[in-house]
Design a protein around this motif. Structure first.
Motif, PDB file in Angstrom:
ATOM      1  N   ILE A 140     -46.809  57.795  23.849  1.00 53.87           N
ATOM      2  CA  ILE A 140     -46.023  58.360  24.302  1.00 53.87           C
ATOM      3  C   ILE A 140     -44.996  57.002  24.107  1.00 53.87           C
ATOM      4  O   ILE A 140     -44.780  56.590  25.230  1.00 53.87           O
ATOM      5  CB  ILE A 140     -45.239  59.132  24.917  1.00 53.87           C
ATOM      6  N   MET A 141     -44.279  56.900  23.077  1.00 57.28           N
ATOM      7  CA  MET A 141     -43.502  55.272  23.665  1.00 57.28           C
ATOM      8  C   MET A 141     -42.035  56.172  22.621  1.00 57.28           C
ATOM      9  O   MET A 141     -41.658  56.511  21.999  1.00 57.28           O
ATOM     10  CB  MET A 141     -43.653  54.417  22.256  1.00 57.28           C
ATOM     11  N   CYS A 142     -40.272  56.043  23.430  1.00 56.33           N
ATOM     12  CA  CYS A 142     -39.665  55.533  23.122  1.00 56.33           C
ATOM     13  C   CYS A 142     -38.309  54.394  22.485  1.00 56.33           C
ATOM     14  O   CYS A 142     -38.390  53.989  23.620  1.00 56.33           O
ATOM     15  CB  CYS A 142     -38.692  56.759  24.275  1.00 56.33           C
ATOM     16  N   MET A 143     -38.172  54.746  22.364  1.00 55.06           N
ATOM     17  CA  MET A 143     -37.513  53.358  21.699  1.00 55.06           C
ATOM     18  C   MET A 143     -35.835  54.032  21.140  1.00 55.06           C
ATOM     19  O   MET A 143     -35.979  55.133  20.906  1.00 55.06           O
ATOM     20  CB  MET A 143     -37.943  52.986  20.266  1.00 55.06           C
ATOM     21  N   ALA A 144     -34.992  53.378  20.940  1.00 59.80           N
ATOM     22  CA  ALA A 144     -33.749  53.080  19.939  1.00 59.80           C
ATOM     23  C   ALA A 144     -33.337  51.738  20.453  1.00 59.80           C
ATOM     24  O   ALA A 144     -33.518  51.074  20.011  1.00 59.80           O
ATOM     25  CB  ALA A 144     -32.892  54.512  21.559  1.00 59.80           C
ATOM     26  N   GLU A 190     -40.847  42.459   9.449  1.00 63.32           N
ATOM     27  CA  GLU A 190     -42.519  42.696   8.804  1.00 63.32           C
ATOM     28  C   GLU A 190     -42.224  41.948   8.048  1.00 63.32           C
ATOM     29  O   GLU A 190     -43.105  40.972   7.929  1.00 63.32           O
ATOM     30  CB  GLU A 190     -42.625  43.856   9.201  1.00 63.32           C
ATOM     31  N   ASN A 191     -40.849  41.183   7.965  1.00 68.87           N
ATOM     32  CA  ASN A 191     -40.737  40.253   7.211  1.00 68.87           C
ATOM     33  C   ASN A 191     -40.379  38.538   7.451  1.00 68.87           C
ATOM     34  O   ASN A 191     -39.546  38.573   6.466  1.00 68.87           O
ATOM     35  CB  ASN A 191     -40.209  40.549   5.578  1.00 68.87           C
ATOM     36  N   GLY A 192     -40.713  38.411   8.788  1.00 72.96           N
ATOM     37  CA  GLY A 192     -40.956  36.921   8.672  1.00 72.96           C
ATOM     38  C   GLY A 192     -40.271  36.854  10.098  1.00 72.96           C
ATOM     39  O   GLY A 192     -39.718  35.320  10.347  1.00 72.96           O
ATOM     40  N   VAL A 193     -39.089  37.556  10.574  1.00 76.00           N
ATOM     41  CA  VAL A 193     -38.372  37.399  11.500  1.00 76.00           C
ATOM     42  C   VAL A 193     -39.301  37.415  12.759  1.00 76.00           C
ATOM     43  O   VAL A 193     -38.679  37.031  13.846  1.00 76.00           O
ATOM     44  CB  VAL A 193     -37.301  39.097  11.397  1.00 76.00           C
ATOM     45  N   MET A 194     -40.476  38.254  13.061  1.00 72.26           N
ATOM     46  CA  MET A 194     -40.897  38.614  14.739  1.00 72.26           C
ATOM     47  C   MET A 194     -41.719  36.945  14.753  1.00 72.26           C
ATOM     48  O   MET A 194     -42.120  36.358  15.646  1.00 72.26           O
ATOM     49  CB  MET A 194     -41.712  39.518  14.043  1.00 72.26           C
ATOM     50  N   MET A 231     -36.945  45.556  20.156  1.00 71.12           N
ATOM     51  CA  MET A 231     -38.163  44.978  18.911  1.00 71.12           C
ATOM     52  C   MET A 231     -38.395  44.524  18.575  1.00 71.12           C
ATOM     53  O   MET A 231     -37.254  43.260  17.821  1.00 71.12           O
ATOM     54  CB  MET A 231     -37.789  46.231  17.886  1.00 71.12           C
ATOM     55  N   GLY A 232     -39.657  43.447  17.926  1.00 68.01           N
ATOM     56  CA  GLY A 232     -40.078  42.138  18.072  1.00 68.01           C
ATOM     57  C   GLY A 232     -39.824  40.861  18.595  1.00 68.01           C
ATOM     58  O   GLY A 232     -40.119  40.422  18.027  1.00 68.01           O
ATOM     59  N   ARG A 233     -38.897  41.388  19.432  1.00 66.04           N
ATOM     60  CA  ARG A 233     -38.447  39.739  20.204  1.00 66.04           C
ATOM     61  C   ARG A 233     -39.379  38.760  20.890  1.00 66.04           C
ATOM     62  O   ARG A 233     -38.754  37.761  20.520  1.00 66.04           O
ATOM     63  CB  ARG A 233     -37.184  40.419  21.213  1.00 66.04           C
ATOM     64  N   THR A 234     -40.288  39.768  21.404  1.00 65.98           N
ATOM     65  CA  THR A 234     -41.521  38.737  22.299  1.00 65.98           C
ATOM     66  C   THR A 234     -42.706  38.663  20.525  1.00 65.98           C
ATOM     67  O   THR A 234     -43.138  37.667  21.130  1.00 65.98           O
ATOM     68  CB  THR A 234     -42.004  39.580  22.745  1.00 65.98           C
ATOM     69  N   GLY A 235     -42.016  38.860  19.557  1.00 68.47           N
ATOM     70  CA  GLY A 235     -43.084  37.668  19.001  1.00 68.47           C
ATOM     71  C   GLY A 235     -44.243  38.846  17.925  1.00 68.47           C
ATOM     72  O   GLY A 235     -44.893  38.759  16.950  1.00 68.47           O
ATOM     73  N   LEU A 250     -44.296  43.147  17.514  1.00 74.09           N
ATOM     74  CA  LEU A 250     -42.879  44.363  17.257  1.00 74.09           C
ATOM     75  C   LEU A 250     -42.663  45.055  18.837  1.00 74.09           C
ATOM     76  O   LEU A 250     -41.393  45.642  18.664  1.00 74.09           O
ATOM     77  CB  LEU A 250     -43.902  44.972  16.246  1.00 74.09           C
ATOM     78  N   TRP A 251     -43.671  45.488  19.286  1.00 74.80           N
ATOM     79  CA  TRP A 251     -43.828  45.450  20.415  1.00 74.80           C
ATOM     80  C   TRP A 251     -45.014  44.677  21.619  1.00 74.80           C
ATOM     81  O   TRP A 251     -45.377  44.374  22.053  1.00 74.80           O
ATOM     82  CB  TRP A 251     -44.474  47.429  20.961  1.00 74.80           C
ATOM     83  N   ALA A 252     -43.196  44.773  23.321  1.00 72.68           N
ATOM     84  CA  ALA A 252     -43.918  43.817  23.813  1.00 72.68           C
ATOM     85  C   ALA A 252     -45.088  44.391  24.448  1.00 72.68           C
ATOM     86  O   ALA A 252     -46.843  43.526  24.897  1.00 72.68           O
ATOM     87  CB  ALA A 252     -43.671  43.695  24.820  1.00 72.68           C
ATOM     88  N   ILE A 253     -45.635  45.517  24.446  1.00 70.92           N
ATOM     89  CA  ILE A 253     -47.326  46.295  24.741  1.00 70.92           C
ATOM     90  C   ILE A 253     -47.941  45.390  24.020  1.00 70.92           C
ATOM     91  O   ILE A 253     -49.436  45.588  24.983  1.00 70.92           O
ATOM     92  CB  ILE A 253     -47.345  46.981  25.019  1.00 70.92           C
ATOM     93  N   GLU A 254     -48.033  45.206  23.046  1.00 67.13           N
ATOM     94  CA  GLU A 254     -49.013  44.741  22.501  1.00 67.13           C
ATOM     95  C   GLU A 254     -49.744  43.698  22.760  1.00 67.13           C
ATOM     96  O   GLU A 254     -50.881  42.713  22.074  1.00 67.13           O
ATOM     97  CB  GLU A 254     -48.667  44.375  20.984  1.00 67.13           C
TER      98      GLU A 254
END
Length: 197
Positions: free
Chosen positions: A19-23, A71-75, A1-5, A7-11
């Motif tokens: 459907i999305m599964c996350m953990a 959402e507050n700057g880490v991405m 989550m957020g690693r690609t800049g 929230l979701w890489a698919i964006e």
């Protein structure tokens, strides 16, 4: 989550999943899994679904805090530092024919190695040697696939830490010429005693 800049890489690709599964990352270190789906797919009758561990309030609180932090700057930091790291890695690529590709999104970056840039014959022995040499210099990186080095630093990494990676990665890359003497079958797990400290 957020690693690609994002929230979701698919964006990055304009995909809207059903459907999305996350953990893992969603729980900020606590056990939490989430299934996210379109509303019309989630209209289940009462009793159609149950979960032994569902609804743990502590894990849910951790998940909510994780989203808030992202959402507050880490991405944004992941996107900026990822671009900076890719630039630094491409500088290394210009100096070493064994680096055939630098690719990635945000702070999920791969550096593909090969014996010959044109033939693109994978070079896993070199990859393994670089991973081990960097470890002895205080830099933890991982191998991925057949002949790729994966860089996936924390999302809060700063420029000084990326530069540390750059300095020590450059020192490891100075061994590239010596590595060309590696014989087939060399395991790539011996410590290099001649390295620069």
């Amino acid at each position: 989550m957020g690693r690609t800049g994002k929230l979701w890489a698919i964006e990055h690709f304009g995909v809207v999943p059903d459907i999305m599964c996350m953990a893992k990352a969603i729980g900020g270190g606590l056990p939490l899994g989430v299934t996210l789906a379109r509303e019309d797919l989630m209209r289940w009758h009462v009793g159609a679904h149950a979960s032994t561990f569902g609804g743990n309030p502590v894990a849910i609180a951790a998940g909510m805090k994780t989203l808030e932090i992202l959402e507050n700057g880490v991405m944004k930091n992941a996107a900026e530092m990822g671009a900076y790291m890719m630039d630094r890695l491409r500088e290394l690529q210009d100096k070493h024919a064994s680096i055939v590709e630098v690719r990635g999104l945000g702070l999920m970056i791969g550096v593909e190695l090969a014996r010959d840039r044109n033939a693109a014959e994978p070079w896993p022995e070199l990859r393994d040697k670089i991973v081990v040499d960097c470890f002895y210099r205080g830099l933890v990186i991982q191998g991925a696939g057949e002949s790729t080095i994966r860089f996936s630093p924390p999302l809060i990494v700063d420029r000084a830490q990326v530069d540390f990676r750059g300095r020590h990665g450059q020192r490891c890359s100075r061994d590239f010429a010596a590595v060309k003497r590696i014989q087939p079958g060399w395991p790539g797990h011996a410590r290099n005693e001649t390295r620069e400290e």
